[in-house]
Design an enzyme around this catalytic site. Structure first.
Site, PDB file in Angstrom:
ATOM      1  N   LYS A 202      -7.251   8.749  -3.267  1.00  0.00           N
ATOM      2  CA  LYS A 202      -6.886   8.292  -4.616  1.00  0.00           C
ATOM      3  C   LYS A 202      -7.748   7.082  -4.932  1.00  0.00           C
ATOM      4  O   LYS A 202      -7.817   6.143  -4.132  1.00  0.00           O
ATOM      5  CB  LYS A 202      -5.412   7.905  -4.643  1.00  0.00           C
ATOM      6  CG  LYS A 202      -5.008   6.992  -5.813  1.00  0.00           C
ATOM      7  CD  LYS A 202      -3.509   6.822  -5.898  1.00  0.00           C
ATOM      8  CE  LYS A 202      -3.100   5.673  -6.804  1.00  0.00           C
ATOM      9  NZ  LYS A 202      -1.645   5.599  -6.988  1.00  0.00           N
ATOM     10  N   LYS A 204      -8.228   3.956  -7.442  1.00  0.00           N
ATOM     11  CA  LYS A 204      -7.672   3.136  -8.522  1.00  0.00           C
ATOM     12  C   LYS A 204      -8.773   2.883  -9.527  1.00  0.00           C
ATOM     13  O   LYS A 204      -9.814   2.290  -9.196  1.00  0.00           O
ATOM     14  CB  LYS A 204      -7.152   1.811  -7.938  1.00  0.00           C
ATOM     15  CG  LYS A 204      -6.724   0.776  -8.907  1.00  0.00           C
ATOM     16  CD  LYS A 204      -5.537   1.148  -9.780  1.00  0.00           C
ATOM     17  CE  LYS A 204      -4.422   1.847  -9.083  1.00  0.00           C
ATOM     18  NZ  LYS A 204      -3.219   2.118  -9.832  1.00  0.00           N
ATOM     19  N   ASP A 232      -6.732   7.102 -10.895  1.00  0.00           N
ATOM     20  CA  ASP A 232      -5.572   6.467 -11.546  1.00  0.00           C
ATOM     21  C   ASP A 232      -6.002   5.201 -12.284  1.00  0.00           C
ATOM     22  O   ASP A 232      -6.088   4.123 -11.685  1.00  0.00           O
ATOM     23  CB  ASP A 232      -4.526   6.111 -10.472  1.00  0.00           C
ATOM     24  CG  ASP A 232      -3.361   5.315 -11.043  1.00  0.00           C
ATOM     25  OD1 ASP A 232      -3.222   5.244 -12.276  1.00  0.00           O
ATOM     26  OD2 ASP A 232      -2.574   4.764 -10.239  1.00  0.00           O
ATOM     27  N   ASN A 234      -4.301   3.622 -14.495  1.00  0.00           N
ATOM     28  CA  ASN A 234      -3.124   2.881 -14.985  1.00  0.00           C
ATOM     29  C   ASN A 234      -3.073   2.793 -16.517  1.00  0.00           C
ATOM     30  O   ASN A 234      -2.871   1.709 -17.087  1.00  0.00           O
ATOM     31  CB  ASN A 234      -3.066   1.474 -14.370  1.00  0.00           C
ATOM     32  CG  ASN A 234      -2.542   1.502 -12.943  1.00  0.00           C
ATOM     33  OD1 ASN A 234      -3.234   1.098 -12.021  1.00  0.00           O
ATOM     34  ND2 ASN A 234      -1.340   1.982 -12.738  1.00  0.00           N
ATOM     35  N   GLU A 257      -3.925  10.544 -12.637  1.00  0.00           N
ATOM     36  CA  GLU A 257      -2.697   9.746 -12.600  1.00  0.00           C
ATOM     37  C   GLU A 257      -2.700   8.755 -13.760  1.00  0.00           C
ATOM     38  O   GLU A 257      -3.635   7.945 -13.872  1.00  0.00           O
ATOM     39  CB  GLU A 257      -2.626   9.039 -11.247  1.00  0.00           C
ATOM     40  CG  GLU A 257      -1.322   8.323 -10.989  1.00  0.00           C
ATOM     41  CD  GLU A 257      -1.260   7.803  -9.540  1.00  0.00           C
ATOM     42  OE1 GLU A 257      -1.764   8.473  -8.609  1.00  0.00           O
ATOM     43  OE2 GLU A 257      -0.710   6.697  -9.365  1.00  0.00           O
ATOM     44  N   ASN A 280       3.325   7.169 -12.380  1.00  0.00           N
ATOM     45  CA  ASN A 280       4.302   6.210 -11.881  1.00  0.00           C
ATOM     46  C   ASN A 280       4.527   5.150 -12.968  1.00  0.00           C
ATOM     47  O   ASN A 280       5.054   4.089 -12.715  1.00  0.00           O
ATOM     48  CB  ASN A 280       3.854   5.531 -10.581  1.00  0.00           C
ATOM     49  CG  ASN A 280       2.561   4.752 -10.728  1.00  0.00           C
ATOM     50  OD1 ASN A 280       1.483   5.324 -10.599  1.00  0.00           O
ATOM     51  ND2 ASN A 280       2.660   3.450 -11.009  1.00  0.00           N
ATOM     52  N   ASP A 304       8.741   5.626  -6.623  1.00  0.00           N
ATOM     53  CA  ASP A 304       8.553   4.390  -5.881  1.00  0.00           C
ATOM     54  C   ASP A 304       9.982   4.017  -5.554  1.00  0.00           C
ATOM     55  O   ASP A 304      10.743   3.680  -6.468  1.00  0.00           O
ATOM     56  CB  ASP A 304       7.884   3.358  -6.798  1.00  0.00           C
ATOM     57  CG  ASP A 304       7.715   2.007  -6.125  1.00  0.00           C
ATOM     58  OD1 ASP A 304       8.645   1.596  -5.416  1.00  0.00           O
ATOM     59  OD2 ASP A 304       6.671   1.370  -6.334  1.00  0.00           O
ATOM     60  N   HIS A 331       3.920   7.060  -5.112  1.00  0.00           N
ATOM     61  CA  HIS A 331       2.822   6.100  -5.189  1.00  0.00           C
ATOM     62  C   HIS A 331       3.315   4.841  -4.471  1.00  0.00           C
ATOM     63  O   HIS A 331       4.439   4.795  -3.986  1.00  0.00           O
ATOM     64  CB  HIS A 331       2.475   5.797  -6.652  1.00  0.00           C
ATOM     65  CG  HIS A 331       3.143   4.584  -7.164  1.00  0.00           C
ATOM     66  ND1 HIS A 331       2.467   3.468  -7.575  1.00  0.00           N
ATOM     67  CD2 HIS A 331       4.451   4.289  -7.271  1.00  0.00           C
ATOM     68  CE1 HIS A 331       3.333   2.548  -7.931  1.00  0.00           C
ATOM     69  NE2 HIS A 331       4.544   3.016  -7.769  1.00  0.00           N
ATOM     70  N   ASN A 333       2.999   0.286  -4.116  1.00  0.00           N
ATOM     71  CA  ASN A 333       2.491  -1.003  -4.547  1.00  0.00           C
ATOM     72  C   ASN A 333       2.244  -1.748  -3.244  1.00  0.00           C
ATOM     73  O   ASN A 333       2.562  -1.230  -2.180  1.00  0.00           O
ATOM     74  CB  ASN A 333       3.550  -1.689  -5.407  1.00  0.00           C
ATOM     75  CG  ASN A 333       2.896  -2.466  -6.519  1.00  0.00           C
ATOM     76  OD1 ASN A 333       2.176  -3.408  -6.253  1.00  0.00           O
ATOM     77  ND2 ASN A 333       3.143  -2.075  -7.742  1.00  0.00           N
TER      78      ASN A 333
HETATM   79  O1  GKR Z   1      -1.939  -2.547  -6.412  1.00  0.00           O
HETATM   80  O2  GKR Z   1      -3.398  -2.778  -7.983  1.00  0.00           O
HETATM   81  C1  GKR Z   1      -2.454  -2.200  -7.451  1.00  0.00           C
HETATM   82  C2  GKR Z   1      -1.940  -0.950  -8.107  1.00  0.00           C
HETATM   83  O3  GKR Z   1      -2.540  -0.764  -9.353  1.00  0.00           O
HETATM   84  C3  GKR Z   1      -0.448  -0.975  -8.252  1.00  0.00           C
HETATM   85  O4  GKR Z   1      -0.086  -2.151  -8.897  1.00  0.00           O
HETATM   86  C4  GKR Z   1       0.095   0.228  -8.978  1.00  0.00           C
HETATM   87  O5  GKR Z   1       1.459   0.038  -9.169  1.00  0.00           O
HETATM   88  O6  GKR Z   1      -0.716   1.505  -7.150  1.00  0.00           O
HETATM   89  C5  GKR Z   1       0.034   1.513  -8.252  1.00  0.00           C
HETATM   90  C6  GKR Z   1      -0.219   2.745  -9.100  1.00  0.00           C
HETATM   91  O7  GKR Z   1      -0.302   3.819  -8.546  1.00  0.00           O
HETATM   92  O8  GKR Z   1      -0.297   2.643 -10.320  1.00  0.00           O
HETATM   93 MG    MG Z   2      -0.397   4.975 -10.312  1.00  0.00          MG
END
Ligand code: GKR
Ligand code: MG
Length: 435
Positions: A202, A204, A232, A234, A257, A280, A304, A331, A333
């Site tokens: 995955k 980010k 993902d 966000n 995602e 999520n 979560d 997912h 954190n």
């Molecule tokens: O840790 O930066 C991070 C993630 O972006 C986290 O805050 C997210 O809640 O990992 C998470 C997600 O899947 O969106």
């Molecule tokens: Mg996510």
């Protein structure tokens, strides 16, 4: 669940210990991770002297709720969980702490008072189950109805990352190196496979313009042909951008995602692509399920267990998803080993788990356990030891708590934007959608 009558499972006290844990400079749409991140370690103690462990977010808004919610447990048995949850709404949440906006610190959907309470209750529930399991000589998964698999698969959670935190910022060193382009992302993925055997990945996203992130996923697909890949951002993209990315990566993605923010936007994206959408962020409470499922906005809900309110609620969520033909996975954190153990126990009980869960754990070089949790071939073995199967290292806990005590308050609340502004004082949190 009834324990042997001679045992006294009455809760006599709950210890709450906030800690600050080292975190590398991982980039996301909100900025960059701070060098230390807050977590709360919960210990529920019974009259028999058994201690159950739990873990949740450690920001001030959770700490403020933790004491009154924990006090409601004292005098009740650790198997009195339904009562713990019923009536928890009476514990007031400071309105100033609830933004009603996306919880930017953790990107965990819209923040509500109910979710803050559930995030604390989740740790109390896990700690009670750990204590109950230890008392009965049963693993937590047995208390949840029993495991249906012996190991739970996790994916490598790749992040764009700086080599180190900005100069002058006190931080621990890490050996992951930088990853700010496709080659760096592939190199990071290789390290994940070498160290932990992960087979799915995955990334980010939402950090660089979509074309660059598409190139990174393409590079991963070339380096790891046939392996499941997710991206993902966000919710950083518009519907139009999401559809373009889906078109360009459709042949290699397991799912996208949270490409766009909120159920209406996700529904529009879902209507225009065959690439499954996971979330999520838009389904984070039971109340949000109806609209999202009715509009076919998501095909995978990522639980979560913290903000869903624990392990039993995660099972309820899985049952609802199953009923509606929606997949479920998890997912993460930033978290420590107690939460990884809890995730693993509940994931082992979910019948149709078709996607590897993701975990931040490899990014955390520090823990409060006597032995770190380990990944083998990308999986965590489900412990059959009593309770969660993990043990608290009191010296480590004291050390990480001392760091929290010594902090002037700057790091006690996660603020990725503040961390980013140390490197770039003019940086502003991007408007949504960013692209
Ligand atoms: O840790 O930066 C991070 C993630 O972006 C986290 O805050 C997210 O809640 O990992 C998470 C997600 O899947 O969106
Ligand atoms: Mg996510």
């Amino acid at each position: 669940m009834t324990a042997t009558p001679s045992r006294d499972l009455t809760v006599t006290g709950v210890r709450l210990t906030p800690v600050l844990v080292a975190d590398p400079p991982l980039l996301n749409t909100q900025g960059v991770h701070q060098p230390y991140t807050p977590r709360l370690i919960v210990e529920v103690v019974t009259a028999d002297g058994i201690t159950g462990l739990g873990e949740t977010y450690g920001d001030t808004k959770y700490l403020e709720l933790a004491r009154p919610l924990a006090d409601r447990l004292v005098g009740h048995r650790v198997d009195d969980l339904n009562r713990l949850f019923a009536g928890a709404d009476e514990v007031a949440v400071d309105a100033a702490r609830v933004s009603g906006q996306v919880d930017v610190g953790g990107l965990r959907g819209v923040q509500t008072a109910g979710k803050l309470r559930l995030s604390v209750l989740s740790a109390l529930e896990v700690a009670c189950l750990d204590a109950l399991g230890k008392s009965l000589g049963l693993p937590v998964h047995a208390l949840l109805g029993g495991k249906v698999r012996d190991a739970v698969e996790y994916s490598a959670y790749l992040f764009y990352k700086w080599a180190e935190h900005p100069e002058g910022v006190a931080a621990e060193k890490d050996d992951w190196g930088a990853a700010v382009d496709p080659a760096g992302v592939v190199e990071q993925a290789r390290r994940f496979t070498e160290r932990y055997g992960f087979t799915s990945f995955k990334l980010k996203g939402g950090v660089f313009p979509p074309e660059e992130e598409i190139a990174a996923v393409r590079a991963l697909a070339a380096a790891f042909p046939g392996h499941p890949l997710r991206l993902d951002p966000n919710g950083a993209w518009s519907v139009e951008t999401s559809l373009k990315v889906a078109e360009k990566l459709g042949d290699v993605l397991e799912y996208l995602e949270d490409p766009a923010l909120g159920t209406p936007a996700m529904a529009e994206v879902a209507a225009g692509t065959d690439v499954p959408l996971a979330t999520n962020m838009c389904v984070t409470t039971f109340a949000e399920i109806k609209e999202a499922f009715t509009r076919d906005a998501v095909q995978v809900v990522l639980s979560d267990h913290h903000y869903w309110g624990g392990l039993r609620n995660t099972q309820h969520l899985a049952a609802i998803c199953r009923t509606f033909g929606v997949d479920v996975s998890m997912h993460s954190n930033t978290h420590l080993g107690i939460s990884l153990a809890a995730m693993t126990h509940v994931a082992s009980t979910v019948p149709d788990l078709h996607h590897a869960c993701d975990s931040h754990y490899p990014w955390q070089s520090e823990d409060v356990l006597t032995e770190r949790m380990t990944f083998e071939d990308g999986t965590v073995r489900v412990s059959d030891a009593p309770g969660l199967g993990v043990e608290l290292d009191r010296d480590r806990l004291a050390f990480l708590h001392r760091r929290w005590l010594d902090d002037d308050g700057a790091l006690r609340d996660r603020d990725d934007a503040a961390a980013m502004r140390i490197a770039d004082p003019d940086w502003v949190r991007p408007a949504v959608p960013r692209w």
